[in-house]
Design a protein around this motif. Sequence first.
Motif, PDB file in Angstrom:
ATOM      1  N   ARG A   1       0.677  -1.368   0.007  1.00 29.54           N
ATOM      2  CA  ARG A   1      -0.082  -0.121  -0.024  1.00 29.54           C
ATOM      3  C   ARG A   1       0.838   1.258  -0.013  1.00 29.54           C
ATOM      4  NH1 ARG A   1      -3.788  -2.504   4.248  1.00 29.54           N
ATOM      5  NH2 ARG A   1      -4.918  -3.913   3.065  1.00 29.54           N
ATOM      6  N   ASP A   2       2.049   1.077   0.554  1.00 32.72           N
ATOM      7  CA  ASP A   2       3.140   2.373   0.591  1.00 32.72           C
ATOM      8  C   ASP A   2       4.010   2.226  -0.522  1.00 32.72           C
ATOM      9  OD1 ASP A   2       4.666   4.316   1.055  1.00 32.72           O
ATOM     10  OD2 ASP A   2       4.907   3.972   3.358  1.00 32.72           O
ATOM     11  N   TRP A   3       4.010   2.947  -1.546  1.00 30.52           N
ATOM     12  CA  TRP A   3       5.124   2.887  -2.742  1.00 30.52           C
ATOM     13  C   TRP A   3       6.575   3.021  -1.955  1.00 30.52           C
ATOM     14  CZ3 TRP A   3       8.134   6.943  -3.817  1.00 30.52           C
ATOM     15  CH2 TRP A   3       7.571   8.260  -3.207  1.00 30.52           C
ATOM     16  N   ARG A   4       6.668   3.613  -1.211  1.00 32.91           N
ATOM     17  CA  ARG A   4       8.016   3.887  -0.577  1.00 32.91           C
ATOM     18  C   ARG A   4       8.568   2.674   0.126  1.00 32.91           C
ATOM     19  NH1 ARG A   4       5.560   9.161   1.791  1.00 32.91           N
ATOM     20  NH2 ARG A   4       4.345   7.647   2.498  1.00 32.91           N
ATOM     21  N   ARG A   5       7.443   1.790   0.567  1.00 34.11           N
ATOM     22  CA  ARG A   5       8.264   0.577   1.409  1.00 34.11           C
ATOM     23  C   ARG A   5       8.224  -0.567   0.241  1.00 34.11           C
ATOM     24  NH1 ARG A   5       4.702  -0.380   6.494  1.00 34.11           N
ATOM     25  NH2 ARG A   5       6.151  -2.164   6.824  1.00 34.11           N
ATOM     26  N   TYR A   6       7.354  -0.574  -0.598  1.00 35.17           N
ATOM     27  CA  TYR A   6       7.350  -1.785  -1.412  1.00 35.17           C
ATOM     28  C   TYR A   6       6.304  -1.470  -2.767  1.00 35.17           C
ATOM     29  CZ  TYR A   6       6.444  -6.321  -3.733  1.00 35.17           C
ATOM     30  OH  TYR A   6       6.347  -7.246  -4.384  1.00 35.17           O
ATOM     31  N   VAL A   7       6.659  -1.692  -4.051  1.00 34.35           N
ATOM     32  CA  VAL A   7       5.702  -1.348  -5.184  1.00 34.35           C
ATOM     33  C   VAL A   7       5.715  -2.714  -5.679  1.00 34.35           C
ATOM     34  CG1 VAL A   7       5.338  -0.337  -7.408  1.00 34.35           C
ATOM     35  CG2 VAL A   7       6.666   0.852  -5.701  1.00 34.35           C
ATOM     36  N   PRO A   8       4.519  -3.307  -5.793  1.00 35.17           N
ATOM     37  CA  PRO A   8       4.397  -4.865  -6.325  1.00 35.17           C
ATOM     38  C   PRO A   8       4.823  -4.763  -7.712  1.00 35.17           C
ATOM     39  CG  PRO A   8       2.451  -4.144  -4.922  1.00 35.17           C
ATOM     40  CD  PRO A   8       3.209  -2.766  -5.147  1.00 35.17           C
ATOM     41  N   LEU A   9       5.696  -5.608  -7.964  1.00 37.46           N
ATOM     42  CA  LEU A   9       6.131  -5.788  -9.261  1.00 37.46           C
ATOM     43  C   LEU A   9       4.852  -5.955 -10.403  1.00 37.46           C
ATOM     44  CD1 LEU A   9       8.634  -5.911 -11.054  1.00 37.46           C
ATOM     45  CD2 LEU A   9       8.904  -8.481 -10.724  1.00 37.46           C
ATOM     46  N   THR A  10       4.072  -6.538 -10.292  1.00 38.34           N
ATOM     47  CA  THR A  10       2.895  -6.933 -11.243  1.00 38.34           C
ATOM     48  C   THR A  10       2.261  -5.326 -11.690  1.00 38.34           C
ATOM     49  OG1 THR A  10       1.398  -7.175  -9.400  1.00 38.34           O
ATOM     50  CG2 THR A  10       2.234  -8.978 -10.572  1.00 38.34           C
ATOM     51  N   TYR A  11       2.294  -4.501 -10.765  1.00 36.15           N
ATOM     52  CA  TYR A  11       1.794  -3.151 -10.889  1.00 36.15           C
ATOM     53  C   TYR A  11       2.686  -2.228 -12.128  1.00 36.15           C
ATOM     54  CZ  TYR A  11      -1.902  -3.622  -7.419  1.00 36.15           C
ATOM     55  OH  TYR A  11      -2.840  -3.922  -6.679  1.00 36.15           O
ATOM     56  N   VAL A  12       4.116  -2.607 -11.873  1.00 35.59           N
ATOM     57  CA  VAL A  12       5.019  -2.045 -12.587  1.00 35.59           C
ATOM     58  C   VAL A  12       5.050  -2.705 -14.099  1.00 35.59           C
ATOM     59  CG1 VAL A  12       7.382  -1.690 -13.042  1.00 35.59           C
ATOM     60  CG2 VAL A  12       6.527  -1.333 -10.684  1.00 35.59           C
ATOM     61  N   GLU A  13       4.811  -3.924 -14.129  1.00 35.91           N
ATOM     62  CA  GLU A  13       4.680  -4.828 -15.249  1.00 35.91           C
ATOM     63  C   GLU A  13       3.397  -4.429 -16.126  1.00 35.91           C
ATOM     64  OE1 GLU A  13       6.759  -9.058 -14.223  1.00 35.91           O
ATOM     65  OE2 GLU A  13       4.581  -8.773 -13.565  1.00 35.91           O
ATOM     66  N   GLN A  14       2.380  -4.024 -15.587  1.00 43.22           N
ATOM     67  CA  GLN A  14       1.119  -3.484 -16.326  1.00 43.22           C
ATOM     68  C   GLN A  14       1.184  -2.189 -16.804  1.00 43.22           C
ATOM     69  OE1 GLN A  14      -2.284  -4.977 -13.310  1.00 43.22           O
ATOM     70  NE2 GLN A  14      -3.098  -4.094 -15.195  1.00 43.22           N
ATOM     71  N   GLY A  15       2.011  -1.377 -16.254  1.00 44.59           N
ATOM     72  CA  GLY A  15       2.539   0.062 -16.636  1.00 44.59           C
ATOM     73  C   GLY A  15       3.353   0.004 -18.054  1.00 44.59           C
ATOM     74  N   VAL A  16       3.984  -1.152 -18.122  1.00 46.19           N
ATOM     75  CA  VAL A  16       5.045  -1.009 -19.448  1.00 46.19           C
ATOM     76  C   VAL A  16       4.224  -1.234 -20.657  1.00 46.19           C
ATOM     77  CG1 VAL A  16       6.816  -2.423 -20.534  1.00 46.19           C
ATOM     78  CG2 VAL A  16       6.964  -2.236 -18.185  1.00 46.19           C
ATOM     79  N   PRO A  17       3.328  -2.018 -20.847  1.00 45.07           N
ATOM     80  CA  PRO A  17       2.674  -1.927 -22.194  1.00 45.07           C
ATOM     81  C   PRO A  17       1.801  -0.617 -22.223  1.00 45.07           C
ATOM     82  CG  PRO A  17       1.965  -3.724 -20.923  1.00 45.07           C
ATOM     83  CD  PRO A  17       2.854  -3.122 -19.842  1.00 45.07           C
ATOM     84  N   VAL A  18       1.483   0.187 -21.291  1.00 46.51           N
ATOM     85  CA  VAL A  18       0.865   1.309 -21.213  1.00 46.51           C
ATOM     86  C   VAL A  18       2.032   2.502 -21.922  1.00 46.51           C
ATOM     87  CG1 VAL A  18      -0.361   3.239 -19.943  1.00 46.51           C
ATOM     88  CG2 VAL A  18      -1.045   0.870 -19.624  1.00 46.51           C
ATOM     89  N   VAL A  19       2.867   2.481 -21.332  1.00 47.35           N
ATOM     90  CA  VAL A  19       4.030   3.094 -21.749  1.00 47.35           C
ATOM     91  C   VAL A  19       4.242   3.021 -23.133  1.00 47.35           C
ATOM     92  CG1 VAL A  19       6.379   3.877 -21.026  1.00 47.35           C
ATOM     93  CG2 VAL A  19       4.900   3.604 -19.197  1.00 47.35           C
ATOM     94  N   PHE A  20       4.487   1.941 -23.530  1.00 43.10           N
ATOM     95  CA  PHE A  20       4.705   1.534 -25.020  1.00 43.10           C
ATOM     96  C   PHE A  20       3.634   1.976 -25.948  1.00 43.10           C
ATOM     97  CE2 PHE A  20       8.235  -0.595 -23.392  1.00 43.10           C
ATOM     98  CZ  PHE A  20       8.976  -1.542 -24.353  1.00 43.10           C
ATOM     99  N   SER A  21       2.495   1.936 -25.538  1.00 43.19           N
ATOM    100  CA  SER A  21       1.365   2.427 -26.185  1.00 43.19           C
ATOM    101  C   SER A  21       1.368   3.734 -26.497  1.00 43.19           C
ATOM    102  CB  SER A  21       0.049   2.024 -25.564  1.00 43.19           C
ATOM    103  OG  SER A  21      -0.021   0.441 -25.619  1.00 43.19           O
TER     104      SER A  21
END
Length: 169
Positions: free
Chosen positions: A137-157
């Motif tokens: 829940r706190d991005w400063r402690r931990y960002v779940p990798l799956t959220y980052v992975e979902q962002g990659v195709p959006v950035v590419f698009s």
Amino acid sequence: MTGIDNTLWNAGVSPSDYARAKDKYQGAILEQYKLCVEMADRVSARRSLTNTFFLTLNTVAVTALATVSGSDWRSSSVWLLLAGLAVLLTQCLGWFVMMRSYRQLNAAKYAVIGALERRLPALAYSDAEWGALGEGRDWRRYVPLTYVEQGVPVVFSVAYVAGFLATTL
């Protein structure tokens, strides 16, 4: 009991069904726990391979589009670039949906793992590790990798659409 507890436990099986009751019952739970953790690990490995596949596929598609278009993108057919954009965006959509699906699948697997842990002596993942990470829940402690992975195709698009607009306007 949580919602998952209502569907996880077999009402027809109890510790008294085992020869040496509690030890065998706990052993069966531990073996199922190990299997669930292994399967969650395998989903994560497949997710990684899927990322590699789509990254490679996007690279090949961009390279093919660049080769067909030639060195001057501005003189390329708008229809060719639009078709290339459609292919790339479709790939990104598929990539995004698959990453979302893997995230949902692992979330369910870890809910089951957590429920199994409640029958074991330690709550190593569900309470201890996940709690230490702030449950993502706190991005400063931990960002779940799956959220980052979902962002990659959006950035590419977004990059593909921006590139298309830059070459056609």
